[in-house]
Design a protein around this motif. Sequence first.
Motif, PDB file in Angstrom:
ATOM      1  N   GLN A 100       0.901  -1.140  -0.042  1.00  0.00           N
ATOM      2  CA  GLN A 100      -0.181  -0.015   0.066  1.00  0.00           C
ATOM      3  C   GLN A 100       0.775   1.307   0.112  1.00  0.00           C
ATOM      4  O   GLN A 100       0.628   2.284  -0.706  1.00  0.00           O
ATOM      5  CB  GLN A 100      -0.943  -0.061   1.242  1.00  0.00           C
ATOM      6  N   ALA A 101       2.139   1.299   0.638  1.00  0.00           N
ATOM      7  CA  ALA A 101       3.008   2.374   0.641  1.00  0.00           C
ATOM      8  C   ALA A 101       3.694   2.461  -0.688  1.00  0.00           C
ATOM      9  O   ALA A 101       3.584   3.511  -1.012  1.00  0.00           O
ATOM     10  CB  ALA A 101       4.254   2.090   1.713  1.00  0.00           C
ATOM     11  N   ASP A 102       3.587   1.594  -1.274  1.00  0.00           N
ATOM     12  CA  ASP A 102       4.262   1.603  -2.736  1.00  0.00           C
ATOM     13  C   ASP A 102       3.182   2.314  -3.657  1.00  0.00           C
ATOM     14  O   ASP A 102       3.396   3.243  -4.616  1.00  0.00           O
ATOM     15  CB  ASP A 102       4.587   0.211  -3.438  1.00  0.00           C
ATOM     16  N   GLU A 103       2.066   1.816  -3.301  1.00  0.00           N
ATOM     17  CA  GLU A 103       0.981   2.400  -4.144  1.00  0.00           C
ATOM     18  C   GLU A 103       0.742   3.962  -3.849  1.00  0.00           C
ATOM     19  O   GLU A 103       0.257   4.616  -5.015  1.00  0.00           O
ATOM     20  CB  GLU A 103      -0.559   1.657  -3.746  1.00  0.00           C
ATOM     21  N   LEU A 133       8.461 -14.922  13.404  1.00  0.00           N
ATOM     22  CA  LEU A 133       7.109 -13.688  13.240  1.00  0.00           C
ATOM     23  C   LEU A 133       7.649 -12.444  13.575  1.00  0.00           C
ATOM     24  O   LEU A 133       7.248 -11.485  12.755  1.00  0.00           O
ATOM     25  CB  LEU A 133       6.069 -14.263  14.232  1.00  0.00           C
ATOM     26  N   LEU A 134       8.504 -12.337  14.440  1.00  0.00           N
ATOM     27  CA  LEU A 134       9.031 -10.763  14.811  1.00  0.00           C
ATOM     28  C   LEU A 134       9.769 -10.182  13.492  1.00  0.00           C
ATOM     29  O   LEU A 134       9.766  -9.055  13.404  1.00  0.00           O
ATOM     30  CB  LEU A 134       9.638 -10.733  16.129  1.00  0.00           C
ATOM     31  N   ALA A 135      10.547 -11.264  12.840  1.00  0.00           N
ATOM     32  CA  ALA A 135      11.487 -10.901  11.988  1.00  0.00           C
ATOM     33  C   ALA A 135      10.606 -10.351  10.639  1.00  0.00           C
ATOM     34  O   ALA A 135      10.698  -9.498  10.170  1.00  0.00           O
ATOM     35  CB  ALA A 135      12.309 -11.965  11.568  1.00  0.00           C
ATOM     36  N   LEU A 136       9.393 -10.901  10.610  1.00  0.00           N
ATOM     37  CA  LEU A 136       8.304 -10.708   9.413  1.00  0.00           C
ATOM     38  C   LEU A 136       8.001  -9.171   9.808  1.00  0.00           C
ATOM     39  O   LEU A 136       7.633  -8.581   8.931  1.00  0.00           O
ATOM     40  CB  LEU A 136       7.193 -11.786   9.258  1.00  0.00           C
ATOM     41  N   ALA A 137       7.510  -9.214  10.952  1.00  0.00           N
ATOM     42  CA  ALA A 137       6.845  -7.820  11.450  1.00  0.00           C
ATOM     43  C   ALA A 137       7.634  -6.609  11.478  1.00  0.00           C
ATOM     44  O   ALA A 137       7.162  -5.517  11.062  1.00  0.00           O
ATOM     45  CB  ALA A 137       5.989  -8.184  12.813  1.00  0.00           C
ATOM     46  N   VAL A 138       8.831  -6.792  11.463  1.00  0.00           N
ATOM     47  CA  VAL A 138       9.999  -5.622  11.672  1.00  0.00           C
ATOM     48  C   VAL A 138      10.418  -5.158  10.186  1.00  0.00           C
ATOM     49  O   VAL A 138      10.819  -4.436  10.129  1.00  0.00           O
ATOM     50  CB  VAL A 138      11.219  -6.078  12.808  1.00  0.00           C
ATOM     51  N   GLY A 139      10.037  -6.172   9.260  1.00  0.00           N
ATOM     52  CA  GLY A 139      10.466  -5.736   7.840  1.00  0.00           C
ATOM     53  C   GLY A 139       9.625  -4.690   7.152  1.00  0.00           C
ATOM     54  O   GLY A 139       8.744  -4.098   7.700  1.00  0.00           O
ATOM     55  N   ARG A 140      10.140  -4.616   6.120  1.00  0.00           N
ATOM     56  CA  ARG A 140       9.336  -3.657   5.266  1.00  0.00           C
ATOM     57  C   ARG A 140       8.566  -4.510   4.088  1.00  0.00           C
ATOM     58  O   ARG A 140       9.015  -5.435   3.586  1.00  0.00           O
ATOM     59  CB  ARG A 140      10.134  -2.545   4.650  1.00  0.00           C
ATOM     60  N   GLY A 141       7.515  -3.965   3.464  1.00  0.00           N
ATOM     61  CA  GLY A 141       6.903  -4.631   2.664  1.00  0.00           C
ATOM     62  C   GLY A 141       5.573  -5.263   2.910  1.00  0.00           C
ATOM     63  O   GLY A 141       4.873  -4.737   3.857  1.00  0.00           O
ATOM     64  N   VAL A 142       4.914  -6.166   1.914  1.00  0.00           N
ATOM     65  CA  VAL A 142       3.703  -6.360   2.084  1.00  0.00           C
ATOM     66  C   VAL A 142       3.218  -7.194   3.444  1.00  0.00           C
ATOM     67  O   VAL A 142       2.256  -7.104   3.956  1.00  0.00           O
ATOM     68  CB  VAL A 142       3.276  -7.329   0.786  1.00  0.00           C
TER      69      VAL A 142
END
Length: 187
Positions: free
Chosen positions: A76-79, A155-164
């Motif tokens: 959404q940020a990209d959009e 899970l924390l690594a997924l949440a801290v990342g950027r992207g979809v």
Amino acid sequence: MFERFSRGARAVVTGAVGHAERAGVGAITEEHMLLALLDQEGTKASFAFRALGVSDRRASVEAALEDARRRGGLSQADEEALAGLGIDLGTIVSRVEETHGAAALAGDRGPSPTAGKGWRSGHRPFTREAKGVLEKSLRIAAGRRDRTIGDEHILLALAVGRGVVSEVLASHGATYESLERAMFPPA
């Protein structure tokens, strides 16, 4: 690094492989890791998902991931950034789908001539981003002084990342901070 994975973390990795196989794609992505985490039961990550209400909204999570896939993996940020430049991503997606069919921007579906021998033999590599999640999970575990890497660290690594994936998690109330509070309450 895999030898430091807990049983739950190993289940996430093998579950992600299964999701990639069922989707017919050539590589394991962050999305597959999130779906595998949602499949888990009796783990810290599954507890956090239940506590935050994410488990009850799995269909919404999957729909948000599918919508991002339709947009070619753009968040959404990209959009919003493209809209700031006067580019309407919805219009572009519609035009591409009119010409090339539904989900034309969804990416890797089925075998590709350039997929390589490994894909045909059943081995699917992790994307650069998915490998980065595994590396972050190691850093998160080390920062917490945990001896093993668990599904909670992934899970924390997924949440801290950027992207979809991190965006979808956050839009469902699962930010890094809320997940950390749910999985590691203060003593």
